[in-house]
Scaffold this active site. Structure first.
Site, mmCIF file in Angstrom:
data_model
loop_
_atom_site.group_PDB
_atom_site.id
_atom_site.type_symbol
_atom_site.label_atom_id
_atom_site.label_comp_id
_atom_site.label_asym_id
_atom_site.label_seq_id
_atom_site.Cartn_x
_atom_site.Cartn_y
_atom_site.Cartn_z
ATOM 1 N N GLY A 163 30.188 -68.364 -17.781
ATOM 2 C CA GLY A 163 30.232 -68.747 -19.184
ATOM 3 C C GLY A 163 28.853 -68.919 -19.785
ATOM 4 O O GLY A 163 28.595 -68.522 -20.932
ATOM 5 N N SER A 197 32.745 -69.720 -9.044
ATOM 6 C CA SER A 197 33.592 -68.539 -9.057
ATOM 7 C C SER A 197 33.838 -68.166 -10.514
ATOM 8 O O SER A 197 34.409 -68.964 -11.259
ATOM 9 C CB SER A 197 34.917 -68.814 -8.350
ATOM 10 O OG SER A 197 35.675 -67.655 -8.209
ATOM 11 N N ASN A 200 34.608 -73.419 -11.711
ATOM 12 C CA ASN A 200 35.348 -72.246 -12.167
ATOM 13 C C ASN A 200 34.754 -71.728 -13.468
ATOM 14 O O ASN A 200 34.844 -72.392 -14.513
ATOM 15 C CB ASN A 200 36.819 -72.582 -12.390
ATOM 16 C CG ASN A 200 37.596 -71.386 -12.943
ATOM 17 O OD1 ASN A 200 37.896 -70.449 -12.219
ATOM 18 N ND2 ASN A 200 37.881 -71.399 -14.240
ATOM 19 N N GLU A 201 34.094 -70.565 -13.408
ATOM 20 C CA GLU A 201 33.672 -69.740 -14.551
ATOM 21 C C GLU A 201 32.530 -70.319 -15.376
ATOM 22 O O GLU A 201 32.173 -69.751 -16.412
ATOM 23 C CB GLU A 201 34.864 -69.394 -15.458
ATOM 24 C CG GLU A 201 35.919 -68.575 -14.744
ATOM 25 C CD GLU A 201 36.996 -67.994 -15.644
ATOM 26 O OE1 GLU A 201 37.683 -67.064 -15.205
ATOM 27 O OE2 GLU A 201 37.141 -68.477 -16.781
ATOM 28 N N ASN A 202 31.907 -71.412 -14.937
ATOM 29 C CA ASN A 202 30.871 -72.016 -15.773
ATOM 30 C C ASN A 202 29.538 -71.275 -15.694
ATOM 31 O O ASN A 202 28.822 -71.170 -16.698
ATOM 32 C CB ASN A 202 30.686 -73.484 -15.404
ATOM 33 C CG ASN A 202 31.917 -74.303 -15.725
ATOM 34 O OD1 ASN A 202 32.793 -73.856 -16.466
ATOM 35 N ND2 ASN A 202 32.006 -75.487 -15.163
#
Length: 837
Positions: free
Chosen positions: A445, A486, A440-442
């Site tokens: 990021g 994602s 999730n979002e890495n």
């Protein structure tokens, strides 16, 4: 046959300092508070927090600001102790099995060290055959080191990595959100969080069974990959695997010395498993039995699950819009009507099968057909996935990485691979599981959150998401698609959160702009978006004792974990409404705004199917009573958003949408039948008078969207605060207001209320509008904490009625019902007095 003895009784939790001190600082276990006890009773499965709560040694951390007073628990080392149960066995081998330890533990039996663990998300097995002669009554000790201690140790070994929260969750394989999130408390748990048992066995056992279920050319196939473990005596023995799927039985010979085998069963014309709304959910019993043909009893071990026959594919083909992201089940493309799922309790050992079923049934009742298990939580228990199998909910399963740069060095890397292999194999039988997602979002990021410079070349998880995890899925269960993250665009050739490619997260709107800006783009798949609102009033009142209760009273602020959360709520309200006059109006309007925001996004994106192939609302549920994005709050009470999802995720939806050439009525048909009818388009005055009406025929083919251009005569004048548009198709209706609420001329609300009590104790509250009523809401929990209503926000024109079924109401009263009714008319007309925000 294998013999199993649960180790569930007699557990004790040893208190720090012998019960006379709380470890760091002065905590709840101060002198005398434990009555001189060294230990308290412990529940297994369970955790330290729940044991201390049960013993009366910890105040409920969900109430007021008690969370802060519980912080010491997560920084303390803890020890669980019991005596192993008596058991007589003639088996060759005895194992002590822990299905889950949270998290850093050393296990000793009779003073002998069996081993150590450092991963909450996997099981552990220890050979205790040598201890068996004295096993009954032998002291079993599980000593837990604080997760903080381990995380800080690993950080010192591998070096600092950036993350989104000031806690070291990426250095330990533990539920990340137990360290706190922007919707969750910081309650760093420890304990034996899954069952413990003794297993006694001879010759060989089933060490692993992974069924790969496929369907091709009308034939269902179960290919069971089997791993065996043998005793010394069983090392040279030929064995047999019997596989039963439904009524079909096959047997496979396993040569002497072999520790792996594959058993296959084929079923002609199996009944296919479908997501709900597309078909039925038939499940087949699947049983693997390990046999020793030379032994009198024959049966050595058995594994049982249920499987379903279906295919799941992911279309990521390029097209004129970018790169698709469309799930297809049994060859049928699906617009995913999804919700994100977080652990349903910050202390997850309190979640049982009944609670999973309640929450997932709520999802089904709201029209949801996909649940995304988010990467900062846990791989849920089989009870969760069993319920999804039975209810027809597709599961998007994240691997457990979220919002941080994760080191790829030891000691983490081997733990992560073992964890991934075990959980992919464990979840393989479930037909509901449709997609594995790397994180999730890495990836996002790394590109956008200033990680790249801070890392200066250090590892950060890319090797997991683009390498290791993809390989584990391909090797362990290739029947399901894998996606690296994602959001993720599918390639570094595109920005990770490029809405034209793959999955996208839409958070700029909540954080910085107005929810009408959802209409500015058409992502291929919206895997996260959402809007905050406080919990139901009864939930807030139970959890927070502030007097008076205000948006920024100390307890309310403590139960708002998002950065500048209340500021974003205020700015979101100010774009549409005058400042609320009091707390009750603020509470109502923020819930209206949440439902409106989510509706704006889903209606827009559904109207662009098949370019957009899914929306996954952040989030379905809460893990404690908090202001958050959830549709169902931490006390299990639905917010208005929940009821709005029923409309938004229905098989058929009518919505008014702006297009470059003007407004259109979009008629979304997600059924397998044609939707044919007449759209009734009306320009309506604020007093209910019909100023213009046009009737236009429409046909929406199965699983398509039909657009009807709106003629000029039914369009309200630009900027008018006295007119609105309605579009009706059968029983469905959509509204279009040309201006924002604060600029619309709402009349003083008027209605008639009728109350009828039914023999079953439920009450029917019928409201008949004498004026336009915008977003009328009966807040049932204000009638009593256990009272529920089946209807959310409802807009009525003069003369129209709505009947609301109310349950759990001990003393029905028309006056009480009227006092619990809210509508936008009142909020706008009485606004501008301004509540302290």
């Amino acid at each position: 046959m294998k013999d199993v003895t649960p180790v569930v009784d007699g557990w004790k939790l040893r208190l720090p300092g012998g019960g006379t001190g709380a470890g760091p600082g002065d905590g709840p276990l101060g002198p005398g508070t434990a009555g001189g006890q060294d230990t308290v009773a412990a529940a297994v499965p369970g955790c330290v927090h729940t044991d201390l709560l049960a013993a009366g040694l910890l105040a409920d951390p969900f109430l007021d600001r008690n969370e802060q007073d519980a912080a010491w628990v997560g920084r303390t080392d803890w020890t669980y102790e019991t005596a192993l149960p008596a058991h007589t066995t003639g088996h060759e081998r005895s194992d002590l099995v822990f299905d889950g330890l949270d998290t850093v533990a050393e296990i000793t039996l009779g003073g002998r060290r069996l081993g150590a663990t450092r991963n909450m998300h996997r099981s552990h097995r220890f050979d205790v055959t040598a201890d068996r002669s004295a096993i009954a009554g032998t002291a079993l000790t599980v000593a837990f080191t604080s997760a903080y201690t381990e995380a800080e140790r690993v950080r010192s070994l591998v070096g600092e990595r950036p993350n989104s929260y000031p806690e070291p969750f990426q250095y330990i394989r533990k539920m990340a959100c137990s360290f706190g999130w922007d919707w969750g408390p910081t309650l760093v748990t420890a304990g034996i969080w899954k069952p413990v048992r003794l297993e006694h066995w001879s010759t060989a056992r089933l060490a692993g069974v992974t069924p790969q279920v496929t369907v091709a050319a009308g034939t269902g196939r179960v290919e069971a990959g089997i791993v065996l473990e043998r005793t010394a005596a069983g090392a040279g023995r030929p064995l047999t695997i019997r596989l039963r799927v439904g009524e079909t039985v096959t047997e496979t010979a396993v040569p002497a010395e072999a520790d792996r085998a594959t058993a296959v069963a084929e079923i002609a014309d199996p009944d296919l498993w479908w997501p709900h709304g597309y078909g039925r959910q038939p499940l087949y019993d699947c049983e693997v039995t390990l046999l020793d043909p030379a032994a009198p009893a024959g049966e050595l071990d058995r594994w049982q699950r249920r499987v379903g026959f279906r295919t799941v594919t992911l279309d990521t083909s390029p097209d004129e819009h970018g790169t698709a992201f469309t799930l297809a089940v049994n060859g049928t493309p699906v617009f995913a009507r999804g919700v994100n799922w977080i652990p349903d309790d910050a202390l997850p050992t309190r979640i049982d099968a009944a609670r999973y079923r309640r929450r997932l049934q709520q999802a089904v009742d709201a029209g949801v057909d996909l649940v995304r298990v988010w990467g900062g939580g846990i791989y849920e228990s089989d009870d969760f996935y069993d319920a999804c199998d039975e209810l027809g909910l597709l599961v998007w399963q994240d691997f457990l990485f979220a919002c941080a740069a994760y080191p790829e060095e030891q000691p983490l890397r081997s733990e992560i691979e073992a964890e991934a292999r075990e959980n992919v194999a464990r979840l393989a039988p479930h037909p509901s599981l449709a997609l594995w997602n790397g994180n999730n979002e890495n990836l996002w990021g790394f590109r956008d959150w200033e990680w790249e410079d801070a890392l200066a070349g250090d590892s950060w998880g890319e090797g997991y998401y683009l390498g290791l995890l993809a390989r584990v899925v391909a090797e362990t269960d290739p029947t399901r698609p894998y996606w690296a993250g994602s959001p993720w665009s599918g390639s570094w050739d595109h920005h990770p959160n490029d809405p034209r490619h793959g999955t996208a997260h839409s958070w700029e709107v909540w954080n910085r702009t107005d929810y009408t800006d959802y209409r500015d783009s058409v992502p291929r798949f919206v895997a996260e978006f959402g809007w905050q609102a406080p919990p139901a009033y009864a939930t807030a009142r139970r959890a927070v004792s502030d007097d008076p209760l205000t948006p920024d009273s100390p307890g309310m602020l403590h139960h708002q974990k998002a950065a500048d959360g209340n500021g974003k709520l205020t700015r979101g309200l100010a774009r549409h409404f005058p400042l609320p006059a009091d707390f009750d109006t603020w509470h109502y309007l923020t819930q209206v705004n949440q439902a409106r925001a989510v509706a704006t996004g889903i209606e827009h994106w559904r109207s662009h199917w098949p370019v957009c192939a899914g929306t996954v609302v952040w989030q379905l549920n809460d893990c404690w009573p908090v202001t958050s994005w959830a549709a169902v709050d931490g006390d299990e009470r639905p917010k208005p958003l929940y009821h709005e999802l029923k409309r938004l995720y229905a098989d058929r939806l009518v919505t008014v949408q702006p297009r470059p050439d003007g407004l259109v009525a979009a008629l979304v048909n997600q059924t397998a039948q044609d939707w044919t009818g007449t759209a009734v388009l009306c320009r309506v005055a604020v007093d209910g008078a019909v100023l213009a009406e046009v009737r236009l025929p429409f046909t929406a083919a199965p699983r398509t969207v039909a657009e009807v251009a709106l003629p000029a005569q039914v369009l309200p004048a630009d900027g008018s605060g006295k007119e609105l548009l309605t579009v009706r198709a059968g029983e469905l209706r959509a509204f279009w207001f040309p201006v924002r609420d604060k600029d619309f001329g709402y009349p003083e609300p008027g209605w008639d209320l009728d109350l009828a009590v039914h023999p079953d104790g439920s009450a029917a509250v019928t409201v008949t509008a004498r004026t336009l009523l915008r977003d009328l809401l009966l807040q049932a929990d204000r009638l009593g904490p256990g009272v529920t209503a089946d209807t959310g926000l409802t807009t009525l024109l003069p003369g129209e009625s709505v009947t609301i079924t109310v349950r759990g109401w001990e003393v029905p009263s028309s006056d009480a019902a009227a006092a619990a009714l809210y509508c936008v008319n009142t909020a706008v007309r009485e606004g501008d007095a301004g509540v302290a925000l």
